[in-house]
Design a protein around this motif. Structure first.
Motif, mmCIF file in Angstrom:
data_model
loop_
_atom_site.group_PDB
_atom_site.id
_atom_site.type_symbol
_atom_site.label_atom_id
_atom_site.label_comp_id
_atom_site.label_asym_id
_atom_site.label_seq_id
_atom_site.Cartn_x
_atom_site.Cartn_y
_atom_site.Cartn_z
ATOM 1 N N ASP A 1 -59.327 -14.893 -20.307
ATOM 2 C CA ASP A 1 -59.846 -14.832 -21.780
ATOM 3 C C ASP A 1 -60.969 -15.964 -21.864
ATOM 4 O OD1 ASP A 1 -58.409 -13.472 -23.485
ATOM 5 O OD2 ASP A 1 -56.909 -14.200 -23.458
ATOM 6 N N ASP B 1 -63.432 -12.070 -28.061
ATOM 7 C CA ASP B 1 -63.316 -10.974 -28.763
ATOM 8 C C ASP B 1 -63.560 -10.389 -29.875
ATOM 9 O OD1 ASP B 1 -60.355 -10.942 -28.674
ATOM 10 O OD2 ASP B 1 -59.724 -12.686 -29.439
ATOM 11 N N THR C 1 -50.460 -1.975 -26.058
ATOM 12 C CA THR C 1 -49.933 -2.794 -27.495
ATOM 13 C C THR C 1 -49.719 -1.977 -28.088
ATOM 14 O OG1 THR C 1 -51.898 -2.851 -28.030
ATOM 15 C CG2 THR C 1 -51.697 -4.484 -27.153
ATOM 16 N N LYS D 1 -55.849 -2.297 -24.907
ATOM 17 C CA LYS D 1 -56.894 -3.277 -24.702
ATOM 18 C C LYS D 1 -57.817 -2.834 -23.260
ATOM 19 C CE LYS D 1 -56.289 -7.031 -25.638
ATOM 20 N NZ LYS D 1 -55.638 -8.608 -24.932
ATOM 21 N N TRP E 1 -63.301 -8.029 -25.571
ATOM 22 C CA TRP E 1 -62.130 -7.214 -25.577
ATOM 23 C C TRP E 1 -62.327 -6.363 -26.618
ATOM 24 C CZ3 TRP E 1 -59.007 -7.521 -22.114
ATOM 25 C CH2 TRP E 1 -57.604 -8.681 -21.418
ATOM 26 N N LEU F 1 -60.647 -2.096 -28.183
ATOM 27 C CA LEU F 1 -59.275 -1.495 -28.037
ATOM 28 C C LEU F 1 -59.283 0.343 -28.342
ATOM 29 C CD1 LEU F 1 -56.134 -1.371 -28.966
ATOM 30 C CD2 LEU F 1 -56.450 -1.741 -30.881
ATOM 31 N N ARG G 1 -64.864 -7.359 -33.411
ATOM 32 C CA ARG G 1 -64.217 -6.962 -32.751
ATOM 33 C C ARG G 1 -63.694 -5.498 -32.677
ATOM 34 N NH1 ARG G 1 -59.215 -9.824 -31.627
ATOM 35 N NH2 ARG G 1 -58.558 -11.895 -32.443
ATOM 36 N N ASP H 1 -63.677 -1.413 -32.276
ATOM 37 C CA ASP H 1 -62.956 0.211 -31.676
ATOM 38 C C ASP H 1 -62.951 0.930 -30.858
ATOM 39 O OD1 ASP H 1 -60.764 -0.980 -33.835
ATOM 40 O OD2 ASP H 1 -61.618 -0.362 -35.107
#
Length: 223
Positions: free
Chosen positions: A75, A80, A99, A104, A112, A114, A142, A144
């Motif tokens: 991090d 993000d 998660t 992730k 980052w 997902l 963020r 996807d």
């Protein structure tokens, strides 16, 4: 494209990698990164104390003296909020932790993102490196992600898979719109609907002809 982790794999400075601890001493842990000199993971860059034989996900960076080193504190390097990416972009992924919503992944060694459980065609391994696509950039920046392209990009990918397969099989492919979906998926890695759309597009572009038993590549000399 999946890239296996083994001794010949050589990640670069500025990349995230899943590396094996080969030794531990008073300085820190040492990681195999495919080079003659092992990579130092200093104690100050460890989130836990990994024993020899364990794999750890790290960012490779240059220390204050310009030497390559590793950090488990991802991090500090990965954020993000993504910048410079849009839906449909092809990206490099390094698979991270699971998660409740999905898995992730580190995107292009910088952000980052997902991958949702419902969208995964198979289980993914931590540290696995593969190509993916930005499915959506959310309002908060963020990401996807998806392992398959969507829309026009998906059709373009299917068309390229068909052309590559034709080149590899002397210009003929024994597939048609009547072929079972699992056969098409096994040979080309695309869905039957994407295959049919690709064939229609290639036929209109006069790149293939449709025959009784399959499709045939149109050579330049045939025009």
């Amino acid at each position: 494209m999946n890239v296996s982790q083994h001794s010949s794999f050589q990640p670069e400075i500025g990349e995230v990698a899943y590396l094996k601890v080969v030794a531990v001493n008073d300085t820190g842990a040492f990681l195999d990164w495919g080079r003659p000199k092992d990579l130092l993971l200093p104690y100050s860059e460890q989130r836990a104390r990994p024993p020899a034989g364990k794999r750890v996900m790290v960012m490779i960076f240059e220390d204050d003296q310009g030497r390559p080193a590793a950090s488990m504190r991802l991090d500090d390097f990965i954020v993000d909020r993504a910048e410079g990416l849009a839906a449909g972009d092809k990206v490099c992924l390094v698979i991270g932790e699971r998660t409740d919503l999905g898995v992730k992944a580190v995107v292009d060694h910088r952000f980052w993102g997902l991958l949702y459980h419902a969208d995964l065609p198979r289980p993914l391994r931590r540290g696995e490196r593969l190509e993916g696509y930005v499915r959506q950039v959310r309002e908060d920046g963020r990401l996807d992600l998806s392992l398959t392209p969507s829309g026009a990009a998906k059709q373009q990918l299917a068309a390229q898979r068909v052309m590559d397969a034709l080149e590899a099989h002397q210009g003929f492919l024994a597939l048609s719109d009547k072929s079972p979906a699992d056969v098409i998926k096994a040979q080309l890695g695309v869905s039957k609907s994407a295959f049919k759309q690709a064939i229609g597009k290639l036929y209109k572009q006069r790149k293939v002809v449709i025959e009784k038993d399959g499709i045939r590549l149109v050579k330049a000399s045939d025009d």
